[in-house]
Design an enzyme around this catalytic site. Sequence first.
Site, PDB file in Angstrom:
ATOM      1  N   ASN A 150       0.805  -1.232   0.000  1.00  0.00           N
ATOM      2  CA  ASN A 150       0.000   0.000   0.000  1.00  0.00           C
ATOM      3  C   ASN A 150       0.836   1.278   0.000  1.00  0.00           C
ATOM      4  OD1 ASN A 150       0.631  -0.606   2.690  1.00  0.00           O
ATOM      5  ND2 ASN A 150      -1.151   0.482   3.459  1.00  0.00           N
ATOM      6  N   GLU A 248       4.315  -4.239  12.156  1.00  0.00           N
ATOM      7  CA  GLU A 248       3.315  -3.164  12.004  1.00  0.00           C
ATOM      8  C   GLU A 248       2.152  -3.801  11.271  1.00  0.00           C
ATOM      9  OE1 GLU A 248       3.855  -0.160  13.274  1.00  0.00           O
ATOM     10  OE2 GLU A 248       5.818  -0.863  13.910  1.00  0.00           O
ATOM     11  N   CYS A 282      -3.372   1.448   6.805  1.00  0.00           N
ATOM     12  CA  CYS A 282      -3.550   0.809   8.107  1.00  0.00           C
ATOM     13  C   CYS A 282      -4.188   1.760   9.111  1.00  0.00           C
ATOM     14  CB  CYS A 282      -2.190   0.343   8.617  1.00  0.00           C
ATOM     15  SG  CYS A 282      -0.968   1.646   8.541  1.00  0.00           S
ATOM     16  N   GLU A 460       8.207   2.093  14.671  1.00  0.00           N
ATOM     17  CA  GLU A 460       9.071   2.718  13.666  1.00  0.00           C
ATOM     18  C   GLU A 460       9.270   4.192  14.023  1.00  0.00           C
ATOM     19  OE1 GLU A 460       7.731   0.174   9.738  1.00  0.00           O
ATOM     20  OE2 GLU A 460       6.547   1.922  10.296  1.00  0.00           O
TER      21      GLU A 460
HETATM   22  P1  NAD Z   1       0.099  -9.066   3.609  1.00  0.00           P
HETATM   23  O1  NAD Z   1       0.062  -9.505   5.010  1.00  0.00           O
HETATM   24  O2  NAD Z   1      -0.703  -9.828   2.608  1.00  0.00           O
HETATM   25  O3  NAD Z   1       1.591  -9.075   3.034  1.00  0.00           O
HETATM   26  C1  NAD Z   1       2.629  -8.292   3.622  1.00  0.00           C
HETATM   27  C2  NAD Z   1       3.957  -8.899   3.215  1.00  0.00           C
HETATM   28  O4  NAD Z   1       4.088 -10.160   3.875  1.00  0.00           O
HETATM   29  C3  NAD Z   1       4.095  -9.195   1.717  1.00  0.00           C
HETATM   30  O5  NAD Z   1       5.417  -8.930   1.303  1.00  0.00           O
HETATM   31  C4  NAD Z   1       3.804 -10.682   1.643  1.00  0.00           C
HETATM   32  O6  NAD Z   1       4.382 -11.304   0.521  1.00  0.00           O
HETATM   33  C5  NAD Z   1       4.434 -11.164   2.938  1.00  0.00           C
HETATM   34  N1  NAD Z   1       3.903 -12.437   3.441  1.00  0.00           N
HETATM   35  C6  NAD Z   1       2.641 -12.895   3.381  1.00  0.00           C
HETATM   36  N2  NAD Z   1       2.555 -14.104   3.958  1.00  0.00           N
HETATM   37  C7  NAD Z   1       3.796 -14.420   4.414  1.00  0.00           C
HETATM   38  C8  NAD Z   1       4.358 -15.539   5.094  1.00  0.00           C
HETATM   39  N3  NAD Z   1       3.618 -16.588   5.404  1.00  0.00           N
HETATM   40  N4  NAD Z   1       5.666 -15.508   5.406  1.00  0.00           N
HETATM   41  C9  NAD Z   1       6.428 -14.442   5.090  1.00  0.00           C
HETATM   42  N5  NAD Z   1       5.968 -13.377   4.408  1.00  0.00           N
HETATM   43  C10 NAD Z   1       4.660 -13.349   4.090  1.00  0.00           C
HETATM   44  O7  NAD Z   1      -0.316  -7.525   3.632  1.00  0.00           O
HETATM   45  P2  NAD Z   1      -0.623  -6.582   2.401  1.00  0.00           P
HETATM   46  O8  NAD Z   1      -1.942  -6.983   1.813  1.00  0.00           O
HETATM   47  O9  NAD Z   1       0.558  -6.468   1.519  1.00  0.00           O
HETATM   48  O10 NAD Z   1      -0.764  -5.165   3.174  1.00  0.00           O
HETATM   49  C11 NAD Z   1      -1.934  -4.759   3.790  1.00  0.00           C
HETATM   50  C12 NAD Z   1      -1.882  -4.981   5.281  1.00  0.00           C
HETATM   51  O11 NAD Z   1      -0.753  -4.307   5.839  1.00  0.00           O
HETATM   52  C13 NAD Z   1      -3.087  -4.403   5.997  1.00  0.00           C
HETATM   53  O12 NAD Z   1      -3.534  -5.293   6.985  1.00  0.00           O
HETATM   54  C14 NAD Z   1      -2.552  -3.123   6.633  1.00  0.00           C
HETATM   55  O13 NAD Z   1      -3.261  -2.680   7.762  1.00  0.00           O
HETATM   56  C15 NAD Z   1      -1.156  -3.524   6.954  1.00  0.00           C
HETATM   57  N6  NAD Z   1      -0.316  -2.333   7.088  1.00  0.00           N
HETATM   58  C16 NAD Z   1       0.078  -1.940   8.342  1.00  0.00           C
HETATM   59  C17 NAD Z   1       0.834  -0.773   8.496  1.00  0.00           C
HETATM   60  C18 NAD Z   1       1.257  -0.277   9.863  1.00  0.00           C
HETATM   61  O14 NAD Z   1       2.081   0.635   9.936  1.00  0.00           O
HETATM   62  N7  NAD Z   1       0.737  -0.840  10.952  1.00  0.00           N
HETATM   63  C19 NAD Z   1       1.188  -0.031   7.360  1.00  0.00           C
HETATM   64  C20 NAD Z   1       0.774  -0.471   6.111  1.00  0.00           C
HETATM   65  C21 NAD Z   1       0.031  -1.634   5.989  1.00  0.00           C
END
Ligand code: NAD
Length: 497
Positions: A150, A248, A282, A460
């Site tokens: 995102n 995060e 998020c 962070e």
């Molecule tokens: P996601 O969890 O699908 O993927 C995030 C990353 O994790 C990707 O690179 C993905 O390939 C990797 N991943 C997925 N499964 C994995 C596994 N089993 N082992 C290792 N790596 C794995 O998230 P997304 O759809 O890319 O992003 C959206 C999510 O991120 C939302 O829930 C959002 O709230 C969160 N987010 C949080 C923050 C924050 O600062 N708290 C900021 C941005 C996004």
Amino acid sequence: MVDRVSMYVGGRHCPAMGGEWLEIENPADSRAFACVPRGAAEDVDQAVEHAQRAQFAWASSAPSQRAAILERLARMLRERLDDFIQMEVRQTGRPLREMQAQLARLPEWYEYFAAVARTHEGRLHPFEGDFLNYTQRRAIGVVGLVTPWNHPLLILTKKLAPALAAGNTVVAKPSELAPITVVMLAELFTEAGLPAGVFNVVTGLGAEAGKALCEHPGIAKVDVTGGTETGRHIGQLAGAGLKGFAAELGGKGSVLVFNDADVRAAVSGALFASFIATGQTCVQGARILVEKSIYSEVVEDLVLRTEALRLGDPLDPATQIGPLVSRRQMETVLRYIDIGKQEGATLSCGGERATEGDLEQGYYVRPTVFTNVSPGMRIDQEEIFGPVACVLPFDGEAHAVELANATPFGLAGSVWTGDIARAHRLARQLDMGIVWVNTHHRIDPSSPWGGFKDSGVGGENGIAAYESYTRVQSVVVNTSSDPFDWFAEDGKQKRYS
Ligand code: NAD
């Protein structure tokens, strides 16, 4: 024919050893425009080896030397910003105006952490007796960064800048949906003088390259931003390997609007909080909590202004709302809209896919507002990650706090009020990592960022982020000239603690 963008390991581009590629789609027209290597465990092994080889020299270099490279990178990034912005828009579908605003600030993170590296000091401890005890911060080693789609560059940068400043080497696994700008950044770092192997990027799927990275024995710390379930899963892998871990994760932010607020400004804030990034942040203000006496006024203005938001081509500077990042994300959002209707909430606007003209080619959903939402409904509790806002009334301060805290998440929220004492009072009662007052989603490299509850572990930004990429080493020096012989039978009182 789509462009092939290789991954970046040991200071050069390379394909995956398995030879497979993943397509990268533009969500505005659902066409694949590039592909990246589908990295797997053997590619991660190779990247970690390069990072391990580069580690000693990088960690032992003077902090001012590392800072100079980060500062050079910041300058070069400012000069090439436009290429990064264009690519970020293509791979995420986020409107140009958003990515221009967001990426223009990225160099500040490299400058800030360069400054921290230049100025961070060790400590002297009041160790009793004739001893000098100081602590120094040492790099952790090779760190694994797993990042989402995102804000591809911003989130990577929030982790990468402190990690490199503190002397770690890095293997990053960007999202499979938006990895290209992260590879571009690695190339730019080489031009800025970063030694080969210090920053490596392995592209691929979470369950393959991501998992291999998080369980690799050569990785000393894993830092992930992603969904809460992903974070839990990675936390287990990190725990099994006794690695450092920071996460995060998801959120369900609240916007609290009190009747003493500037209502027009509060609605502008709610609109921004709910629909920036097409709701895919998020810290989205997914729940708009409004004091009863101004509920109708706020809902009326919010719905009118939501309906007026302009959907369109993300590359058009006039576009305010872009597509969702993928077909899957669009289907999830539409499913939640159906759930909201079934739960008995009132659909006050939006609630459907937008298909007029060229929008049909992409993954567009109209910004949606639900009213008559009851606390506890799934649309009120679960992270939808799309342009869906729920409005709920509250009756007084205590009720507002109770509602705001009543989700499994604890990332961020905002309080809109004209009463500054109330704002501070509420901040102390809200169970969330970030509270904004009369603003929403403001961020700075110096300002701590991290979630409570199911929204994460660690944080962070700020000096704490730099320190989280270090281990504390305690050095105890004997400054006494008296001989010490524990076993001597000399009748002297001895101490060893
Ligand atoms: P996601 O969890 O699908 O993927 C995030 C990353 O994790 C990707 O690179 C993905 O390939 C990797 N991943 C997925 N499964 C994995 C596994 N089993 N082992 C290792 N790596 C794995 O998230 P997304 O759809 O890319 O992003 C959206 C999510 O991120 C939302 O829930 C959002 O709230 C969160 N987010 C949080 C923050 C924050 O600062 N708290 C900021 C941005 C996004």
